[in-house]
Scaffold this motif. Structure first.
Motif, PDB file in Angstrom:
ATOM      1  N   ASP A 197      38.851  41.066  29.438  1.00  0.00           N
ATOM      2  CA  ASP A 197      39.331  40.686  30.767  1.00  0.00           C
ATOM      3  C   ASP A 197      39.772  39.225  30.904  1.00  0.00           C
ATOM      4  O   ASP A 197      40.755  38.923  31.549  1.00  0.00           O
ATOM      5  CB  ASP A 197      38.238  40.968  31.803  1.00  0.00           C
ATOM      6  N   PHE A 198      38.979  38.329  30.314  1.00  0.00           N
ATOM      7  CA  PHE A 198      39.241  36.905  30.512  1.00  0.00           C
ATOM      8  C   PHE A 198      39.207  36.157  29.188  1.00  0.00           C
ATOM      9  O   PHE A 198      38.569  36.605  28.238  1.00  0.00           O
ATOM     10  CB  PHE A 198      38.211  36.303  31.466  1.00  0.00           C
ATOM     11  N   ARG A 224      45.165  39.595  32.300  1.00  0.00           N
ATOM     12  CA  ARG A 224      46.187  40.519  32.780  1.00  0.00           C
ATOM     13  C   ARG A 224      47.503  39.813  33.055  1.00  0.00           C
ATOM     14  O   ARG A 224      48.568  40.301  32.746  1.00  0.00           O
ATOM     15  CB  ARG A 224      45.720  41.233  34.061  1.00  0.00           C
ATOM     16  N   ASP A 253      42.872  34.637  33.255  1.00  0.00           N
ATOM     17  CA  ASP A 253      42.876  36.083  33.481  1.00  0.00           C
ATOM     18  C   ASP A 253      43.869  36.701  32.500  1.00  0.00           C
ATOM     19  O   ASP A 253      45.049  36.373  32.509  1.00  0.00           O
ATOM     20  CB  ASP A 253      43.310  36.342  34.941  1.00  0.00           C
ATOM     21  N   TYR A 258      42.083  31.144  36.652  1.00  0.00           N
ATOM     22  CA  TYR A 258      41.312  31.472  37.860  1.00  0.00           C
ATOM     23  C   TYR A 258      40.123  30.536  38.050  1.00  0.00           C
ATOM     24  O   TYR A 258      39.437  30.586  39.071  1.00  0.00           O
ATOM     25  CB  TYR A 258      40.830  32.930  37.821  1.00  0.00           C
TER      26      TYR A 258
END
Ligand code: C2E
Ligand code: CA
Ligand code: CA
Ligand code: CA
Length: 275
Positions: free
Chosen positions: A249-250, A50, A48, A55
């Motif tokens: 995002d990933f 962020r 992830d 994950y």
């Protein structure tokens, strides 16, 4: 010159012969290995962007041949497809992955590659969901990765299969995005949960400003459509930082972790997700 030509021809004939024998031997070995469930799942971290936490893992098939050593999936996956054993291989991998995942927390997802030939089989959703039920693995923890090649031959069947899986909670990622013939068409025609930017673009972001612009455009297009993006093939920090800055995002790539056996994968998890 004539003699040269003929001996060259004979040389080719001989090496072609060897190649065929070689292939037949490899094919027989693969049949045996799949039958004995000796192909192993390895796990590459999915991160992830962020907060950098792992994950989930992409499940990647590995074959340790008794005499030839490790054989690349680029070699044995197409072979398994040709000899009609790709489903056997996939199901054995999925079962093992579900079992391996018992040592991780319930939040950890698995991403499984589904070959184009499998997306022609209307029984696919039942097979996947049946295995998940038997192994006690929640469908919402599974993502399947499909490439566009899978969609071009029989869009209608593929559409039905994917929507049946989605309605049961399985997520669908469009793999190798940007390399197909009609990526935008497929984005419109089918429902995906994620777009996976092909590693050829990501790997060359440092050296090619065009690659960088293409990746920027894919991320922004996906955002407009409300689709999360995964970048694969992240090999250094500069690329990771750029991707994070544009809101990808990933991430996945050698810089974040290579594919590894289950025992090693657990070490990449946050303490509360391991054990
Ligand atoms: P893919 O689905 O695009 O998988 C990602 C590939 O990129 C993996 O190669 C992974 O090791 C590699 N990779 C990830 N990060 C980096 C990076 O930073 N740099 C570089 N150079 N490579 C990176 P792998 O494991 O050799 O697999 C190759 C292909 O074989 C996969 O491409 C997939 O198409 C196929 N494959 C592997 N396992 C399976 C499977 O279980 N089923 C099916 N149907 N196909 C599989
Ligand atoms: Ca993949
Ligand atoms: Ca890919
Ligand atoms: Ca691929």
């Amino acid at each position: 010159a004539k003699r040269d030509g003929r001996s060259t021809y004979r040389f080719f004939e001989q090496s072609m012969d060897e190649e065929l024998r070689d292939r037949a031997a490899l094919e027989a070995d693969l049949r045996k290995a799949i039958g004995e469930e000796r192909l192993e799942p390895h796990y590459q971290p999915l991160v992830d962007m962020r907060d950098g936490h792992v994950y989930g893992f992409e499940v990647l098939a590995r074959w340790n041949h008794p005499t030839r050593g490790w054989i690349r999936p680029d070699v044995f996956i197409p072979l398994a497809e040709q000899i009609g054993l790709i489903s056997d291989l996939t199901w054995s991998l999925l079962r093992r992955a579900c079992r391996d995942s018992r040592q991780w927390s319930d939040d950890i997802r698995l991403a499984l590659n589904i070959s184009p030939v499998q997306l022609k089989d209307p029984l696919l959703p039942n097979q996947i969901l049946g295995i998940l039920a038997e192994e006690g693995f929640a469908p919402t923890r599974l993502e399947i990765e499909v490439t566009e090649t899978a969609l071009v031959s029989d869009l209608k069947t593929a559409k039905a299969i994917l929507s049946s899986l989605r309605s049961n909670g399985v997520r669908i990622a469009l793999d190798d995005f940007g390399t197909g013939y009609s990526s935008l068409y497929h984005l419109r025609e089918l429902k995906f949960d994620k777009v996976k930017i092909d590693r050829s673009f990501v790997q060359s972001m440092q050296t090619s400003s065009d690659s960088r612009k293409i990746v920027d455009a894919i991320v922004s297009l996906a955002k407009t459509l409300g689709l999360p993006t995964v970048a694969e093939g992240i090999e250094d920090k500069a690329v990771l930082d750029h991707l994070a800055s544009i809101g990808c995002d990933f991430g996945q790539g050698f810089y974040l972790g290579r594919a590894m056996p289950a025992e090693a994968a657990v070490e990449r998890l946050d303490p509360h997700d391991a054990g």
